[in-house]
Design a protein around this motif. Structure first.
Motif, PDB file in Angstrom:
ATOM      1  N   LYS A   1       0.960  -1.497   0.049  1.00  0.00           N
ATOM      2  CA  LYS A   1      -0.003  -0.189   0.097  1.00  0.00           C
ATOM      3  C   LYS A   1       0.493   1.591   0.042  1.00  0.00           C
ATOM      4  O   LYS A   1       0.962   2.296  -0.715  1.00  0.00           O
ATOM      5  N   SER A   2       2.814   1.535   0.631  1.00  0.00           N
ATOM      6  CA  SER A   2       2.450   2.444   0.958  1.00  0.00           C
ATOM      7  C   SER A   2       3.448   2.757  -0.131  1.00  0.00           C
ATOM      8  O   SER A   2       4.205   3.503  -1.464  1.00  0.00           O
ATOM      9  N   THR A   3       3.972   1.472  -0.467  1.00  0.00           N
ATOM     10  CA  THR A   3       4.615   1.970  -1.859  1.00  0.00           C
ATOM     11  C   THR A   3       3.555   2.684  -3.318  1.00  0.00           C
ATOM     12  O   THR A   3       3.983   3.128  -3.897  1.00  0.00           O
TER      13      THR A   3
ATOM     14  N   SER B   1      -1.714   6.199   7.255  1.00  0.00           N
ATOM     15  CA  SER B   1      -1.763   6.253   9.144  1.00  0.00           C
ATOM     16  C   SER B   1      -0.890   5.886   9.952  1.00  0.00           C
ATOM     17  O   SER B   1      -0.467   6.258  11.135  1.00  0.00           O
ATOM     18  N   ASP B   2       0.162   4.935   9.768  1.00  0.00           N
ATOM     19  CA  ASP B   2       1.204   4.196   9.865  1.00  0.00           C
ATOM     20  C   ASP B   2       2.211   5.530  10.000  1.00  0.00           C
ATOM     21  O   ASP B   2       2.943   5.459  10.998  1.00  0.00           O
ATOM     22  N   GLU B   3       2.327   6.192   9.664  1.00  0.00           N
ATOM     23  CA  GLU B   3       3.255   7.188   9.264  1.00  0.00           C
ATOM     24  C   GLU B   3       3.177   8.334  10.062  1.00  0.00           C
ATOM     25  O   GLU B   3       3.710   8.685  10.645  1.00  0.00           O
TER      26      GLU B   3
ATOM     27  N   LEU C   1      -5.421   8.125   0.651  1.00  0.00           N
ATOM     28  CA  LEU C   1      -5.553   7.129   1.523  1.00  0.00           C
ATOM     29  C   LEU C   1      -5.139   6.093   1.806  1.00  0.00           C
ATOM     30  O   LEU C   1      -5.619   5.471   1.413  1.00  0.00           O
ATOM     31  N   ASP C   2      -4.047   5.873   2.792  1.00  0.00           N
ATOM     32  CA  ASP C   2      -2.496   4.983   2.916  1.00  0.00           C
ATOM     33  C   ASP C   2      -3.203   3.959   4.629  1.00  0.00           C
ATOM     34  O   ASP C   2      -2.871   4.452   5.765  1.00  0.00           O
ATOM     35  N   LEU C   3      -4.963   3.270   4.384  1.00  0.00           N
ATOM     36  CA  LEU C   3      -5.182   3.186   5.678  1.00  0.00           C
ATOM     37  C   LEU C   3      -5.041   1.501   5.812  1.00  0.00           C
ATOM     38  O   LEU C   3      -5.053   1.496   7.052  1.00  0.00           O
TER      39      LEU C   3
END
Ligand code: ADP
Ligand code: MG
Length: 187
Positions: free
Chosen positions: A18-20, A36-38, A76-78
Motif C-alpha cells: 500500500k505505502s509503496t 495512518s502508520d506514518e 488514503l493509505d489506511l
C-alpha cells in the motif's frame, strides 16, 4: 462544486504494498499521500492503540476529503479492511462530489511474511511486529474487495441499526465531521 480530483482508497493487508503504491501515486498523480502508520508510529510507537488509530484515521480522512474537494488528488493509505469502511468512504465521496477509486493490493501469506521480514530488517523502527500468528489473526477481519466494489458498480447499505453512512462513519472514526459539515469545510 464537483471536483475532478481523484480519491484513491488503498486496500490491503500489511506488506501488500500500500505505502509503496501510495508513494508511486504521489509522483505519477501528484496525489497528497496520507498514511495512518506514518502518523501512528511517531506518536505511539509500536503499541498501535486502536482508540488512537481511529482518531488519527478520522483526521486523515477529513483532511483528505477537504483536499480532494479543493481539487488535489489524494491517496488514503489506511488499510480499509472492512467493506463497511470502504462503502462509507465511497458514499461520502459521492455525496461530496469527488471521485473515489478503490485500489486493492492482494498478497499471499508467504510473500507477506517474506516482505515483512525484509522490511523489518531494513527499517526496524518503522514497522509493527511481524509474526505468522499475528498475520493469520488479521484474516478474521479482512474482507477482500469484490470486483463490483473495485469497478465502482457496487452500492451497499449501512449495517442494520444505522440511519446512514455518515452516522456510521462518525461512529467508526470518532471526530469525523458529519457529511453536512464536510460539504462546506466549516462548522
Ligand atoms: N510489488 C512489490 N514487489 C516486491 N516488493 C514490494 C512490492 N511492493 C512493496 N514491496 C516491498 O514490500 C515491503 C512492504 O511494502 P509496503 O508498501 O510498505 O506495504 P504496506 O504499506 O501495505 O504495509 C516493502 O519493503 C516494499 O519495498
Ligand atoms: Mg504501509
Amino acid at each position: 462544486m464537483p471536483s475532478k480530483a481523484l480519491l484513491f482508497l488503498l486496500v490491503g493487508l500489511p506488506a501488500s504494498g500500500k505505502s509503496t503504491e501510495a508513494r508511486r501515486l504521489e509522483e505519477t498523480e501528484r496525489a497528497l499521500r496520507l498514511s495512518s502508520d506514518e502518523c501512528m508510529i511517531p506518536l505511539f510507537g509500536r503499541d498501535d492503540p486502536d482508540s488512537k488509530r481511529n482518531v488519527v484515521e478520522a483526521q486523515l480522512i477529513s483532511i483528505g476529503f477537504r483536499a480532494v474537494q479543493l481539487g488535489l488528488n489524494v491517496v488514503l493509505d489506511l488499510g480499509l479492511w472492512s467493506r463497511d469502511e470502504r462503502s462509507a468512504l465511497v458514499w461520502l465521496a459521492e455525496e461530496l462530489g469527488v471521485q473515489p477509486k478503490i485500489v486493492y493490493l492482494p498478497i499471499d501469506p508467504a510473500t507477506q511474511l517474506e516482505r515483512s521480514l525484509r522490511r523489518l530488517a531494513k527499517d526496524p523502527d518503522q514497522v509493527y511486529p511481524v509474526s505468522v500468528e499475528r498475520f493469520e489473526s488479521f484474516l478474521d477481519y479482512f474482507q477482500e474487495p469484490t470486483p463490483e466494489e473495485i469497478s465502482g458498480a457496487a452500492q451497499y447499505q449501512p449495517p442494520p441499526g444505522w440511519v446512514g453512512w455518515s452516522e456510521w462513519a462518525m461512529g467508526r472514526w470518532p471526530s469525523l465531521p458529519h457529511v453536512d459539515r464536510m460539504r462546506t469545510g466549516r462548522d
